[in-house]
Design a protein around this motif. Structure first.
Motif, PDB file in Angstrom:
ATOM      1  N   ALA A 198       0.830  -1.201   0.000  1.00  0.00           N
ATOM      2  CA  ALA A 198       0.000   0.000   0.000  1.00  0.00           C
ATOM      3  C   ALA A 198       0.869   1.259   0.000  1.00  0.00           C
ATOM      4  O   ALA A 198       0.592   2.218  -0.727  1.00  0.00           O
ATOM      5  N   VAL A 199       1.923   1.246   0.782  1.00  0.00           N
ATOM      6  CA  VAL A 199       2.840   2.391   0.812  1.00  0.00           C
ATOM      7  C   VAL A 199       3.511   2.555  -0.552  1.00  0.00           C
ATOM      8  O   VAL A 199       3.637   3.672  -1.063  1.00  0.00           O
ATOM      9  N   GLY A 209       1.968   6.496  -7.018  1.00  0.00           N
ATOM     10  CA  GLY A 209       1.051   7.538  -7.466  1.00  0.00           C
ATOM     11  C   GLY A 209       1.695   8.912  -7.430  1.00  0.00           C
ATOM     12  O   GLY A 209       1.553   9.708  -8.362  1.00  0.00           O
ATOM     13  N   ILE A 210       2.431   9.172  -6.362  1.00  0.00           N
ATOM     14  CA  ILE A 210       3.122  10.462  -6.246  1.00  0.00           C
ATOM     15  C   ILE A 210       4.235  10.550  -7.288  1.00  0.00           C
ATOM     16  O   ILE A 210       4.432  11.599  -7.919  1.00  0.00           O
ATOM     17  N   ALA A 211       4.961   9.457  -7.485  1.00  0.00           N
ATOM     18  CA  ALA A 211       6.018   9.446  -8.507  1.00  0.00           C
ATOM     19  C   ALA A 211       5.414   9.649  -9.895  1.00  0.00           C
ATOM     20  O   ALA A 211       6.018  10.308 -10.753  1.00  0.00           O
ATOM     21  N   GLY A 212       4.228   9.081 -10.120  1.00  0.00           N
ATOM     22  CA  GLY A 212       3.552   9.264 -11.401  1.00  0.00           C
ATOM     23  C   GLY A 212       3.238  10.727 -11.657  1.00  0.00           C
ATOM     24  O   GLY A 212       3.282  11.195 -12.795  1.00  0.00           O
ATOM     25  N   GLY A 242      -3.201   6.060  -7.315  1.00  0.00           N
ATOM     26  CA  GLY A 242      -2.275   5.482  -6.340  1.00  0.00           C
ATOM     27  C   GLY A 242      -2.861   5.470  -4.944  1.00  0.00           C
ATOM     28  O   GLY A 242      -2.746   4.484  -4.214  1.00  0.00           O
ATOM     29  N   LEU A 243      -3.526   6.560  -4.577  1.00  0.00           N
ATOM     30  CA  LEU A 243      -4.152   6.648  -3.261  1.00  0.00           C
ATOM     31  C   LEU A 243      -5.282   5.641  -3.111  1.00  0.00           C
ATOM     32  O   LEU A 243      -5.383   4.950  -2.087  1.00  0.00           O
ATOM     33  N   MET A 244      -6.129   5.540  -4.123  1.00  0.00           N
ATOM     34  CA  MET A 244      -7.253   4.595  -4.066  1.00  0.00           C
ATOM     35  C   MET A 244      -6.759   3.143  -4.002  1.00  0.00           C
ATOM     36  O   MET A 244      -7.317   2.337  -3.259  1.00  0.00           O
ATOM     37  N   LEU A 245      -5.744   2.826  -4.774  1.00  0.00           N
ATOM     38  CA  LEU A 245      -5.195   1.462  -4.726  1.00  0.00           C
ATOM     39  C   LEU A 245      -4.571   1.176  -3.358  1.00  0.00           C
ATOM     40  O   LEU A 245      -4.691   0.060  -2.830  1.00  0.00           O
ATOM     41  N   THR A 285      -5.872  -1.712  -0.849  1.00  0.00           N
ATOM     42  CA  THR A 285      -4.957  -2.731  -0.331  1.00  0.00           C
ATOM     43  C   THR A 285      -4.987  -2.743   1.196  1.00  0.00           C
ATOM     44  O   THR A 285      -4.996  -3.817   1.812  1.00  0.00           O
ATOM     45  N   THR A 286      -5.017  -1.580   1.798  1.00  0.00           N
ATOM     46  CA  THR A 286      -5.050  -1.488   3.258  1.00  0.00           C
ATOM     47  C   THR A 286      -6.344  -2.060   3.824  1.00  0.00           C
ATOM     48  O   THR A 286      -6.359  -2.614   4.920  1.00  0.00           O
ATOM     49  N   TRP A 287      -7.418  -1.951   3.066  1.00  0.00           N
ATOM     50  CA  TRP A 287      -8.734  -2.434   3.503  1.00  0.00           C
ATOM     51  C   TRP A 287      -8.695  -3.922   3.846  1.00  0.00           C
ATOM     52  O   TRP A 287      -9.419  -4.379   4.727  1.00  0.00           O
ATOM     53  N   TYR A 288      -7.852  -4.675   3.179  1.00  0.00           N
ATOM     54  CA  TYR A 288      -7.806  -6.132   3.360  1.00  0.00           C
ATOM     55  C   TYR A 288      -6.782  -6.581   4.407  1.00  0.00           C
ATOM     56  O   TYR A 288      -6.490  -7.771   4.501  1.00  0.00           O
ATOM     57  N   THR A 289      -6.249  -5.656   5.187  1.00  0.00           N
ATOM     58  CA  THR A 289      -5.344  -6.032   6.273  1.00  0.00           C
ATOM     59  C   THR A 289      -6.097  -5.914   7.593  1.00  0.00           C
ATOM     60  O   THR A 289      -7.093  -5.186   7.698  1.00  0.00           O
TER      61      THR A 289
END
Length: 115
Positions: free
Chosen positions: A10-11, A17-20, A39-42, A46-50
């Motif tokens: 996630a990080v 996303g920021i690099a993009g 990038g933020l949404m992905l 990803t964090t949602w499933y931890t």
């Protein structure tokens, strides 16, 4: 261990996303902002499933529910409270000015420079 890997991913997605944003410097601003948002949404997905992510989202929902239970002050109450705060600030400023002037006078008197 799997949660740590997912959080790391996630990080990395957020960083990507920021690099993009910077990698697409020649593109329109809308495309650059979309890169950051994707990038933020992905990263959020990803964090949602931890397990820490699930705990955080549950905590957020509980906090939102508690915020709805708060009895917020009316406009009149807010203005009255603000007026009292301003009045107290003015009174304290005058008091401290008198204390400062008195101490200045006392120090001058003790040093022999008084009138």
């Amino acid at each position: 261990m799997a949660d740590k890997i997912k959080l790391g991913l996630a990080v990395l997605l957020l960083i990507a996303g920021i690099a993009g944003y910077y990698a697409l410097a020649e593109q329109a601003m809308v495309i650059r902002v979309v890169a950051v948002l994707v990038g933020l949404m992905l990263a959020i997905a990803t964090t949602w499933y931890t397990e820490p992510g699930k705990q955080f989202f549950a905590f957020s929902q509980d906090s939102w529910g508690e915020a709805r239970k708060v009895v917020w002050p009316t406009r009149k109450e807010t203005l009255q409270t603000t007026g009292v705060v301003f009045l107290l600030v003015i009174v304290m400023a005058i008091f401290l000015w008198f204390v400062d002037a008195g101490l200045l006078w006392a120090v001058k008197l003790l040093m022999g420079r008084g009138d």
